[in-house]
Design a protein around this motif. Structure first.
Motif, PDB file in Angstrom:
ATOM      1  N   ASP A  22       0.460 -52.326  13.437  1.00 25.24           N
ATOM      2  CA  ASP A  22       1.982 -52.147  13.597  1.00 25.24           C
ATOM      3  C   ASP A  22       2.443 -51.390  12.404  1.00 25.24           C
ATOM      4  O   ASP A  22       3.166 -50.339  12.688  1.00 25.24           O
ATOM      5  N   ASP A  23       1.995 -51.938  11.095  1.00 25.88           N
ATOM      6  CA  ASP A  23       2.770 -51.208   9.968  1.00 25.88           C
ATOM      7  C   ASP A  23       1.476 -51.672   8.764  1.00 25.88           C
ATOM      8  O   ASP A  23       1.299 -52.621   8.390  1.00 25.88           O
ATOM      9  N   TYR A  24       0.628 -50.644   8.466  1.00 25.34           N
ATOM     10  CA  TYR A  24      -0.492 -50.575   7.614  1.00 25.34           C
ATOM     11  C   TYR A  24       0.014 -51.198   6.267  1.00 25.34           C
ATOM     12  O   TYR A  24      -0.659 -52.352   5.631  1.00 25.34           O
ATOM     13  N   GLU A  75       0.674 -47.714  13.911  1.00 29.46           N
ATOM     14  CA  GLU A  75      -0.168 -46.679  13.058  1.00 29.46           C
ATOM     15  C   GLU A  75      -1.408 -46.483  13.407  1.00 29.46           C
ATOM     16  O   GLU A  75      -2.197 -47.556  13.642  1.00 29.46           O
ATOM     17  N   THR A  76      -2.155 -45.470  13.379  1.00 33.51           N
ATOM     18  CA  THR A  76      -3.648 -45.441  13.245  1.00 33.51           C
ATOM     19  C   THR A  76      -4.133 -44.862  11.829  1.00 33.51           C
ATOM     20  O   THR A  76      -3.521 -43.726  11.605  1.00 33.51           O
ATOM     21  N   VAL A  77      -4.755 -45.694  11.088  1.00 37.63           N
ATOM     22  CA  VAL A  77      -5.211 -45.473   9.605  1.00 37.63           C
ATOM     23  C   VAL A  77      -6.718 -45.355   9.834  1.00 37.63           C
ATOM     24  O   VAL A  77      -7.213 -45.864  10.107  1.00 37.63           O
ATOM     25  N   GLN A 134       0.020 -40.591   3.636  1.00 40.80           N
ATOM     26  CA  GLN A 134      -0.018 -40.050   4.956  1.00 40.80           C
ATOM     27  C   GLN A 134      -0.957 -41.090   5.890  1.00 40.80           C
ATOM     28  O   GLN A 134      -2.042 -40.865   6.295  1.00 40.80           O
ATOM     29  N   PRO A 135      -0.526 -42.242   6.147  1.00 46.35           N
ATOM     30  CA  PRO A 135      -1.620 -43.295   6.751  1.00 46.35           C
ATOM     31  C   PRO A 135      -1.686 -42.966   8.199  1.00 46.35           C
ATOM     32  O   PRO A 135      -2.689 -43.346   8.695  1.00 46.35           O
ATOM     33  N   ASP A 136      -0.923 -42.558   9.059  1.00 49.14           N
ATOM     34  CA  ASP A 136      -0.800 -42.424  10.337  1.00 49.14           C
ATOM     35  C   ASP A 136      -1.519 -40.938  10.691  1.00 49.14           C
ATOM     36  O   ASP A 136      -1.391 -39.809  10.417  1.00 49.14           O
ATOM     37  N   LYS A 192      -3.018 -38.597  13.433  1.00 51.74           N
ATOM     38  CA  LYS A 192      -2.950 -38.130  14.984  1.00 51.74           C
ATOM     39  C   LYS A 192      -3.856 -37.503  15.603  1.00 51.74           C
ATOM     40  O   LYS A 192      -4.816 -36.945  14.790  1.00 51.74           O
ATOM     41  N   TYR A 239      -7.282 -45.304   0.347  1.00 55.65           N
ATOM     42  CA  TYR A 239      -6.245 -45.211   1.107  1.00 55.65           C
ATOM     43  C   TYR A 239      -5.030 -44.804  -0.289  1.00 55.65           C
ATOM     44  O   TYR A 239      -4.981 -45.558  -0.807  1.00 55.65           O
ATOM     45  N   GLU A 277      -5.859 -49.729  13.842  1.00 61.65           N
ATOM     46  CA  GLU A 277      -4.832 -49.397  14.597  1.00 61.65           C
ATOM     47  C   GLU A 277      -3.908 -50.768  14.494  1.00 61.65           C
ATOM     48  O   GLU A 277      -4.352 -51.851  14.780  1.00 61.65           O
TER      49      GLU A 277
END
Length: 104
Positions: free
Chosen positions: A57-59, A2-4, A93-95, A97, A89, A55
């Motif tokens: 793996d899983d925020y 994920e990119t948060v 919708q954490p990811d 794009k 946060y 960036e």
């Protein structure tokens, strides 16, 4: 992965303190972040506003793993002294794009 994207805001007059704290973070915190799945964490500051791109793996899992971590507890206490807005946060919708990037 994920990119948060996160936004935080400093308390008035705490800019230099925040920059100083982040010049070098504690080694044990660096290790804890990496063990929790963080690949990169970048922070930009404009005045009192801070913009983070993480960036990971899983925020949500990373936050859970760090919540009670002995390296993170004192760090979060120190950040609470400096931050007016700790984290916007919502988890909805954490990811983030990537849509476009100027080619090299």
């Amino acid at each position: 992965m994920e990119t948060v994207a996160l936004h935080t805001r400093l308390k008035p007059g705490r800019e230099a303190d925040y920059d100083r704290e982040h010049a070098v973070i504690p080694q044990e915190l660096d290790e804890a972040l990496r063990e929790a799945g963080v690949h990169t964490w970048r922070i930009w500051r404009s005045g009192r506003d801070l913009f983070h791109v993480v960036e990971v793996d899983d925020y949500a899992r990373m936050r859970e793993r760090l919540r009670d971590h002995p390296a993170n507890i004192p760090w979060q206490a120190r950040m609470a002294e400096l931050l007016e807005v700790e984290d916007d946060y919502s988890g909805a919708q954490p990811d983030v794009k990537k849509v476009w990037e100027l080619p090299s």
